[in-house]
Design a protein around this motif. Structure first.
Motif, mmCIF file in Angstrom:
data_model
loop_
_atom_site.group_PDB
_atom_site.id
_atom_site.type_symbol
_atom_site.label_atom_id
_atom_site.label_comp_id
_atom_site.label_asym_id
_atom_site.label_seq_id
_atom_site.Cartn_x
_atom_site.Cartn_y
_atom_site.Cartn_z
ATOM 1 N N ARG A 1 -25.021 20.233 13.751
ATOM 2 C CA ARG A 1 -25.370 19.890 15.134
ATOM 3 C C ARG A 1 -24.775 18.539 15.527
ATOM 4 N N LEU A 2 -24.759 17.593 14.606
ATOM 5 C CA LEU A 2 -24.209 16.275 14.896
ATOM 6 C C LEU A 2 -22.730 16.368 15.280
ATOM 7 N N VAL A 3 -21.967 17.092 14.492
ATOM 8 C CA VAL A 3 -20.536 17.230 14.778
ATOM 9 C C VAL A 3 -20.327 17.957 16.105
ATOM 10 N N LYS A 4 -21.122 18.966 16.365
ATOM 11 C CA LYS A 4 -21.030 19.692 17.633
ATOM 12 C C LYS A 4 -21.254 18.747 18.812
ATOM 13 N N ASP A 5 -22.112 17.737 18.619
ATOM 14 C CA ASP A 5 -22.405 16.769 19.677
ATOM 15 C C ASP A 5 -21.460 15.567 19.655
ATOM 16 N N GLY A 6 -20.429 15.600 18.802
ATOM 17 C CA GLY A 6 -19.454 14.514 18.766
ATOM 18 C C GLY A 6 -19.882 13.320 17.940
ATOM 19 N N ILE A 7 -20.827 13.527 17.023
ATOM 20 C CA ILE A 7 -21.293 12.454 16.145
ATOM 21 C C ILE A 7 -20.666 12.677 14.770
ATOM 22 N N TYR A 8 -19.641 11.863 14.454
ATOM 23 C CA TYR A 8 -18.853 12.082 13.242
ATOM 24 C C TYR A 8 -19.214 11.119 12.104
ATOM 25 N N PHE A 9 -19.853 10.018 12.415
ATOM 26 C CA PHE A 9 -20.227 9.018 11.413
ATOM 27 C C PHE A 9 -21.716 8.743 11.588
ATOM 28 N N THR A 10 -22.492 9.105 10.569
ATOM 29 C CA THR A 10 -23.949 9.022 10.673
ATOM 30 C C THR A 10 -24.540 8.451 9.392
ATOM 31 N N GLY A 11 -25.595 7.684 9.544
ATOM 32 C CA GLY A 11 -26.432 7.314 8.410
ATOM 33 C C GLY A 11 -27.740 8.071 8.526
ATOM 34 N N ILE A 12 -28.027 8.940 7.564
ATOM 35 C CA ILE A 12 -29.264 9.712 7.584
ATOM 36 C C ILE A 12 -30.189 9.149 6.507
ATOM 37 N N ASP A 13 -31.382 8.714 6.922
ATOM 38 C CA ASP A 13 -32.355 8.141 5.996
ATOM 39 C C ASP A 13 -33.368 9.203 5.591
ATOM 40 N N LEU A 14 -33.569 9.343 4.289
ATOM 41 C CA LEU A 14 -34.409 10.403 3.736
ATOM 42 C C LEU A 14 -35.493 9.817 2.836
ATOM 43 N N ILE A 15 -36.683 10.404 2.936
ATOM 44 C CA ILE A 15 -37.772 10.085 2.012
ATOM 45 C C ILE A 15 -38.376 11.399 1.544
ATOM 46 N N ASN A 16 -38.418 11.561 0.236
ATOM 47 C CA ASN A 16 -39.047 12.747 -0.348
ATOM 48 C C ASN A 16 -38.520 14.046 0.287
ATOM 49 N N GLY A 17 -37.208 14.092 0.491
ATOM 50 C CA GLY A 17 -36.588 15.299 1.008
ATOM 51 C C GLY A 17 -36.752 15.538 2.486
ATOM 52 N N LYS A 18 -37.150 14.502 3.242
ATOM 53 C CA LYS A 18 -37.294 14.640 4.698
ATOM 54 C C LYS A 18 -36.533 13.527 5.404
ATOM 55 N N MET A 19 -35.973 13.847 6.561
ATOM 56 C CA MET A 19 -35.259 12.858 7.343
ATOM 57 C C MET A 19 -36.257 11.995 8.130
ATOM 58 N N VAL A 20 -36.161 10.686 7.980
ATOM 59 C CA VAL A 20 -37.066 9.790 8.699
ATOM 60 C C VAL A 20 -36.339 8.912 9.713
ATOM 61 N N GLU A 21 -35.018 8.853 9.639
ATOM 62 C CA GLU A 21 -34.271 8.018 10.579
ATOM 63 C C GLU A 21 -32.841 8.542 10.658
ATOM 64 N N LEU A 22 -32.301 8.477 11.880
ATOM 65 C CA LEU A 22 -30.930 8.905 12.118
ATOM 66 C C LEU A 22 -30.192 7.742 12.763
ATOM 67 N N ASN A 23 -29.116 7.292 12.135
ATOM 68 C CA ASN A 23 -28.373 6.127 12.613
ATOM 69 C C ASN A 23 -26.997 6.566 13.069
ATOM 70 N N VAL A 24 -26.751 6.519 14.379
ATOM 71 C CA VAL A 24 -25.508 7.043 14.936
ATOM 72 C C VAL A 24 -24.702 5.994 15.686
ATOM 73 N N VAL A 25 -25.297 4.880 16.043
ATOM 74 C CA VAL A 25 -24.606 3.892 16.872
ATOM 75 C C VAL A 25 -23.719 2.991 16.026
ATOM 76 N N SER A 26 -24.279 2.409 14.978
ATOM 77 C CA SER A 26 -23.498 1.529 14.115
ATOM 78 C C SER A 26 -24.011 1.639 12.685
ATOM 79 N N PRO A 27 -23.919 2.840 12.101
ATOM 80 C CA PRO A 27 -24.474 3.027 10.756
ATOM 81 C C PRO A 27 -23.804 2.124 9.725
ATOM 82 N N GLY A 28 -24.616 1.580 8.837
ATOM 83 C CA GLY A 28 -24.100 0.703 7.794
ATOM 84 C C GLY A 28 -24.256 1.323 6.423
ATOM 85 N N GLY A 29 -24.174 0.473 5.411
ATOM 86 C CA GLY A 29 -24.403 0.924 4.043
ATOM 87 C C GLY A 29 -23.185 0.904 3.151
ATOM 88 N N ILE A 30 -21.998 0.594 3.689
ATOM 89 C CA ILE A 30 -20.789 0.626 2.871
ATOM 90 C C ILE A 30 -20.845 -0.391 1.740
#
Length: 326
Positions: free
Chosen positions: A268-297
């Protein structure tokens, strides 16, 4: 190849840990012409979207900090359609007027991420839309301006613990953890978040996912595919695992479930033009979606023995750019 980064002011960059700086340096290393500008540098002139762009002139160095400090610039106003790729790397929240301007040219320039996609996905409402009521992707979530509705939500599901946070927060700021027996404090805190700006703002109430006290997983997702991850561990006495809030990073290999969840969301993200994302997960569930300026490198490279994941990111973005040109 001409690439422009729409980002925060150069003087606010922390070169020792900045993701944008790693992406910029990788582009320079490949011989691309790289420029940057801030959101306030973008205008419309004679029907064209233009920007006061700073073209980077750098010395050859392997060290990213030295790369940053020795940088020189050539500044000129340019038509933004003269660039091949525009990286959107400004801090959230995104200015909707800026998106209005950039959407005018999103069919002519390849954006990472697409302005129309950022309009959809740059807030936590988009992330909450993955809630299927069964907590198979995200924890049970309520977004509202109504304090009484929050009380009803918490009581209906009998949460042992839950969190309340502002809709436009970032870096773990403003996240409050409630215990079931401290619900008496909910009204005052929720009311503060909703009304502190003079105009009622929606806030998020969300079930607390067990295991959050041990940290969360930041998955780096490019073109819908998870390519790396770190585990972010909270500082002592803090429930927030964000590195900007004092958390630390350790190595993490994504489980099959986490990979499948990221891919499921990635479609769905790619379909909406979101190609670079940081997805935050806890215990197998998504708790945060970072699409504006995802970090972590930087923490990813540090805990994985300097794997230079930015090289893979840029290569995969170039693949998507070739699709865009066709």
């Amino acid at each position: 190849m001409k690439i422009c980064f729409v980002m925060y002011p150069w003087e606010k960059v922390e070169p020792g840990k900045d993701t944008t700086m790693r992406l910029i340096k990788e582009c320079v290393n490949r011989g691309f012409e790289v420029s940057y500008l801030t959101t306030k540098d973008i205008s419309i002139n004679k029907g064209k979207v233009v920007g006061k762009c700073n073209k980077l002139i750098s010395i050859e160095t392997e060290d990213c900090v030295e790369f940053y400090h020795t940088m020189q610039f050539e500044t000129a106003v340019k038509d933004l359609t003269s660039f091949d790729i525009i990286f959107m790397r400004s801090d959230p929240p995104v200015d909707p007027l800026l998106l209005n301007m950039l959407e005018m040219i999103e069919d002519e320039v390849f954006f990472v991420n697409k302005p129309s996609g950022l309009r959809k996905a740059n807030n936590k409402i988009y992330a909450a839309s993955f809630d299927d009521g069964k907590e198979s992707i995200v924890p049970q979530t309520l977004i509202t301006r109504d304090v009484e509705l929050i009380k009803q939500f918490v009581e209906e599901y009998n949460f042992e613990r839950f969190i309340v946070k502002p809709l436009d927060g970032m870096g773990g700021k403003g996240v409050v953890l409630f215990e079931k027996n401290s619900i008496g404090n909910l009204s005052s805190i929720a009311d503060f978040y909703i009304n502190h700006d003079g105009k009622p703002q929606p806030i998020i109430c969300q079930n607390y996912i067990e295991g959050a006290e041990k940290g969360d997983v930041r998955a780096i997702v490019i073109n819908g595919e998870p390519i790396g991850a770190i585990m972010r561990v909270p500082a002592a006495g803090d429930h927030r695992s964000n590195i900007s809030a004092g958390g630390s990073a350790i190595k993490h290999d994504l489980t099959d479930h986490e990979i499948n969840l990221c891919r499921q969301m990635g479609e769905r993200l790619v379909k909406d033009g979101i190609y670079f994302t940081g997805i935050d997960l806890i215990n197998g569930k998504m708790v945060e979606l970072n699409v504006v300026s995802p970090g972590g490198i930087v923490p990813h490279n540090n805990v994985n023995g300097n794997t230079d994941i930015q090289k893979q990111i840029i290569s995969m973005i170039l693949e998507k750019y070739e699709e865009f040109k066709k």
